[in-house]
Write a protein that holds these residues in place. Structure first.
Motif, PDB file in Angstrom:
ATOM      1  N   ALA A  58      10.767   5.860   1.130  1.00 34.61           N
ATOM      2  CA  ALA A  58       9.388   5.635   1.378  1.00 34.61           C
ATOM      3  C   ALA A  58       8.548   4.593   0.282  1.00 34.61           C
ATOM      4  N   THR A  59       8.135   3.397   0.644  1.00 41.87           N
ATOM      5  CA  THR A  59       7.635   2.505  -0.287  1.00 41.87           C
ATOM      6  C   THR A  59       6.203   2.140   0.196  1.00 41.87           C
ATOM      7  N   LEU A  60       5.278   2.376  -0.588  1.00 41.29           N
ATOM      8  CA  LEU A  60       3.860   1.782  -0.301  1.00 41.29           C
ATOM      9  C   LEU A  60       3.484   0.733  -0.796  1.00 41.29           C
ATOM     10  N   ASP A  61       2.950  -0.277  -0.204  1.00 40.42           N
ATOM     11  CA  ASP A  61       2.412  -1.619  -0.705  1.00 40.42           C
ATOM     12  C   ASP A  61       1.059  -1.316  -0.722  1.00 40.42           C
ATOM     13  N   VAL A  62       0.356  -1.175  -2.059  1.00 37.17           N
ATOM     14  CA  VAL A  62      -1.096  -0.941  -2.424  1.00 37.17           C
ATOM     15  C   VAL A  62      -2.047  -1.918  -1.765  1.00 37.17           C
ATOM     16  N   PRO A  63      -1.838  -3.285  -1.971  1.00 34.48           N
ATOM     17  CA  PRO A  63      -2.681  -4.377  -1.487  1.00 34.48           C
ATOM     18  C   PRO A  63      -2.767  -4.259  -0.019  1.00 34.48           C
ATOM     19  N   SER A  64      -1.701  -4.114   0.667  1.00 35.21           N
ATOM     20  CA  SER A  64      -1.751  -4.268   2.214  1.00 35.21           C
ATOM     21  C   SER A  64      -2.061  -2.662   2.683  1.00 35.21           C
ATOM     22  N   GLN A  65      -1.930  -1.638   1.857  1.00 44.02           N
ATOM     23  CA  GLN A  65      -2.027  -0.204   2.302  1.00 44.02           C
ATOM     24  C   GLN A  65      -0.951   0.107   3.254  1.00 44.02           C
ATOM     25  N   ILE A  66       0.058  -0.498   3.372  1.00 44.71           N
ATOM     26  CA  ILE A  66       1.232  -0.212   4.316  1.00 44.71           C
ATOM     27  C   ILE A  66       2.235   0.645   3.688  1.00 44.71           C
ATOM     28  N   VAL A  67       2.579   1.766   4.395  1.00 48.38           N
ATOM     29  CA  VAL A  67       3.998   2.611   3.883  1.00 48.38           C
ATOM     30  C   VAL A  67       4.943   2.181   4.814  1.00 48.38           C
ATOM     31  N   THR A  68       6.092   1.892   4.089  1.00 44.09           N
ATOM     32  CA  THR A  68       7.291   1.575   4.879  1.00 44.09           C
ATOM     33  C   THR A  68       8.290   2.632   4.688  1.00 44.09           C
ATOM     34  N   VAL A  69       8.630   3.478   5.854  1.00 47.25           N
ATOM     35  CA  VAL A  69       9.477   4.781   5.680  1.00 47.25           C
ATOM     36  C   VAL A  69      10.737   4.450   6.595  1.00 47.25           C
ATOM     37  N   THR A  70      11.634   4.780   5.989  1.00 50.78           N
ATOM     38  CA  THR A  70      13.051   5.001   6.569  1.00 50.78           C
ATOM     39  C   THR A  70      13.595   6.194   6.584  1.00 50.78           C
ATOM     40  N   PHE A  71      13.859   6.530   7.943  1.00 51.25           N
ATOM     41  CA  PHE A  71      14.378   8.040   8.299  1.00 51.25           C
ATOM     42  C   PHE A  71      15.358   8.168   9.205  1.00 51.25           C
ATOM     43  N   ASN A  72      15.944   9.300   9.406  1.00 47.63           N
ATOM     44  CA  ASN A  72      16.847   9.709  10.304  1.00 47.63           C
ATOM     45  C   ASN A  72      16.166  10.109  11.445  1.00 47.63           C
ATOM     46  N   PRO A  73      16.277   9.632  12.613  1.00 43.74           N
ATOM     47  CA  PRO A  73      15.449  10.148  13.955  1.00 43.74           C
ATOM     48  C   PRO A  73      15.823  11.363  14.243  1.00 43.74           C
ATOM     49  N   THR A  74      17.121  11.752  13.788  1.00 41.05           N
ATOM     50  CA  THR A  74      17.348  13.293  14.634  1.00 41.05           C
ATOM     51  C   THR A  74      16.908  14.466  13.637  1.00 41.05           C
ATOM     52  N   LYS A  75      16.257  14.223  12.502  1.00 41.02           N
ATOM     53  CA  LYS A  75      15.673  15.094  11.679  1.00 41.02           C
ATOM     54  C   LYS A  75      13.992  14.921  11.667  1.00 41.02           C
ATOM     55  N   THR A  76      13.567  13.769  12.065  1.00 37.16           N
ATOM     56  CA  THR A  76      12.075  13.720  11.944  1.00 37.16           C
ATOM     57  C   THR A  76      11.687  12.507  12.815  1.00 37.16           C
ATOM     58  N   ASN A  77      10.222  12.404  12.830  1.00 40.09           N
ATOM     59  CA  ASN A  77       9.752  11.198  13.777  1.00 40.09           C
ATOM     60  C   ASN A  77       8.498  10.667  13.082  1.00 40.09           C
ATOM     61  N   ALA A  78       7.870   9.597  13.786  1.00 40.97           N
ATOM     62  CA  ALA A  78       6.887   8.938  13.162  1.00 40.97           C
ATOM     63  C   ALA A  78       5.648   9.788  13.194  1.00 40.97           C
ATOM     64  N   ALA A  79       5.499  10.779  14.291  1.00 37.74           N
ATOM     65  CA  ALA A  79       4.320  11.726  14.224  1.00 37.74           C
ATOM     66  C   ALA A  79       4.404  12.603  13.053  1.00 37.74           C
ATOM     67  N   ARG A  80       5.574  13.209  12.764  1.00 39.91           N
ATOM     68  CA  ARG A  80       5.640  14.000  11.699  1.00 39.91           C
ATOM     69  C   ARG A  80       5.355  13.352  10.268  1.00 39.91           C
ATOM     70  N   ILE A  81       5.780  12.213  10.102  1.00 42.32           N
ATOM     71  CA  ILE A  81       5.360  11.527   8.939  1.00 42.32           C
ATOM     72  C   ILE A  81       4.053  11.055   8.789  1.00 42.32           C
ATOM     73  N   LYS A  82       3.515  10.781   9.814  1.00 41.17           N
ATOM     74  CA  LYS A  82       2.040  10.582   9.547  1.00 41.17           C
ATOM     75  C   LYS A  82       1.142  11.896   9.468  1.00 41.17           C
ATOM     76  N   LYS A  83       1.592  12.941   9.951  1.00 40.39           N
ATOM     77  CA  LYS A  83       1.258  14.111   9.753  1.00 40.39           C
ATOM     78  C   LYS A  83       1.375  14.403   8.147  1.00 40.39           C
ATOM     79  N   ALA A  84       2.563  14.467   7.733  1.00 36.18           N
ATOM     80  CA  ALA A  84       2.802  14.669   6.388  1.00 36.18           C
ATOM     81  C   ALA A  84       2.029  13.760   5.236  1.00 36.18           C
ATOM     82  N   ILE A  85       1.711  12.422   5.811  1.00 36.39           N
ATOM     83  CA  ILE A  85       0.753  11.541   5.127  1.00 36.39           C
ATOM     84  C   ILE A  85      -0.871  12.051   5.118  1.00 36.39           C
TER      85      ILE A  85
END
Length: 118
Positions: A58-85
């Motif tokens: 997970a890498t956050l670019d502060v000026p754009s406020q965008i976090v780029t997350v690389t993940f294994n889709p068999t273990k998590t998904n975008a909704a869970r990642i957003k919930k963690a944030i």
């Protein structure tokens, strides 16, 4: 001759298992807009996501406020990642931060401070 055949068969099975495992670890990437405003926010979000199951990076670019997350889709998904944030105290796309977690953030990390260097 029979021993050589058994060795070749064992090698073939190991190769197949390795290739199957490699095919199953396909990674996906998601970009999420956050309410992060500083380097401390960057450290907080990246650290919290490092502990989430299935997240590789997970890498956050502060000026754009965008976090780029690389993940294994068999273990998590975008909704869970957003919930963690959200549970860390930050907005994730249109999902507002958990109020209690937001209140616990340092003052410099409050979204009304605007993006800054510290």
């Amino acid at each position: 001759m029979k021993k050589r055949k058994n060795v070749l068969m064992a090698f073939a099975l190991m190769l197949f298992a390795t290739l199957s495992a490699a095919a199953q670890t396909k990674q996906e990437e998601v970009k999420i807009k956050t309410s992060a405003v500083c380097k401390m926010c960057k450290a907080t979000i990246e650290k919290s996501l490092a502990y989430e199951k299935g997240i590789k990076e997970a890498t956050l670019d502060v000026p754009s406020q965008i976090v780029t997350v690389t993940f294994n889709p068999t273990k998590t998904n975008a909704a869970r990642i957003k919930k963690a944030i959200n549970e860390t105290g930050y907005d994730a796309d249109q999902l507002p931060a958990d109020a209690r977690a937001y209140d616990r953030l340092d003052d410099c990390c409050k979204k009304d401070k605007g993006i800054h260097e510290n």
